[in-house]
Design an enzyme around this catalytic site. Sequence first.
Site, PDB file in Angstrom:
ATOM      1  N   CYS A  74       0.815  -1.222   0.000  1.00 18.36           N
ATOM      2  CA  CYS A  74       0.000   0.000   0.000  1.00 18.36           C
ATOM      3  C   CYS A  74       0.847   1.270   0.000  1.00 18.36           C
ATOM      4  O   CYS A  74       0.340   2.358  -0.265  1.00 18.36           O
ATOM      5  CB  CYS A  74      -0.954   0.015   1.189  1.00 18.36           C
ATOM      6  N   CYS A  76      -2.100  -3.604   8.616  1.00 15.56           N
ATOM      7  CA  CYS A  76      -1.731  -2.263   9.083  1.00 15.56           C
ATOM      8  C   CYS A  76      -1.074  -2.335  10.462  1.00 15.56           C
ATOM      9  O   CYS A  76      -0.160  -1.569  10.758  1.00 15.56           O
ATOM     10  CB  CYS A  76      -2.969  -1.366   9.129  1.00 15.56           C
ATOM     11  N   CYS A  92      -3.150   4.828   6.387  1.00 10.97           N
ATOM     12  CA  CYS A  92      -4.588   4.743   6.598  1.00 10.97           C
ATOM     13  C   CYS A  92      -4.951   4.948   8.073  1.00 10.97           C
ATOM     14  O   CYS A  92      -4.081   5.008   8.938  1.00 10.97           O
ATOM     15  CB  CYS A  92      -5.080   3.378   6.119  1.00 10.97           C
ATOM     16  N   ASP A 122       2.212   2.692   2.593  1.00  6.92           N
ATOM     17  CA  ASP A 122       2.116   3.461   3.832  1.00  6.92           C
ATOM     18  C   ASP A 122       3.363   3.253   4.689  1.00  6.92           C
ATOM     19  O   ASP A 122       4.004   2.204   4.633  1.00  6.92           O
ATOM     20  CB  ASP A 122       0.880   3.035   4.629  1.00  6.92           C
TER      21      ASP A 122
HETATM   22 FE1  FES Z   1      -1.547   0.632   4.289  1.00  9.36          FE
HETATM   23 FE2  FES Z   1      -3.282   0.417   6.292  1.00  9.36          FE
HETATM   24  S1  FES Z   1      -3.708   0.334   4.152  1.00  9.36           S
HETATM   25  S2  FES Z   1      -1.125   0.484   6.401  1.00  9.36           S
END
Ligand code: FES
Length: 108
Positions: free
Chosen positions: A18, A87, A43, A20
């Site tokens: 993702c 996550c 997120c 992140d």
């Molecule tokens: Fe990437 Fe939650 S969707 S850490």
Amino acid sequence: AGERADANGVGLPGDPDCGDTMQLFIRVEDDIIKDVSFKIRGCVAALASASVTTVLIKGKTIAEALKITNLDIAAALGGLPEQKMHCSVLGEQAIRKAVADYRHNCRA
Ligand code: FES
């Protein structure tokens, strides 16, 4: 939340799927995590995981903090939907990377 100028260990894991990232700042004194903060680019579940990770490790020894897993982080949040469990992994990885950075800094 926020950066700690006096941190002596910083971990910055990222989720390659993702994109992140979670940055964890720890201030360790006498083997105890005296203070901790985070910066997040991700997120809401990652934000919540980062926040509860700070609560879980503050005041713990390094050995105790390293025992915390993403399942502990998710449980401390009251659970996460299955598709958001990854996550919480950022929190576990952030602890391990921050401790590794702290140990590296101690040897330097
Ligand atoms: Fe990437 Fe939650 S969707 S850490």
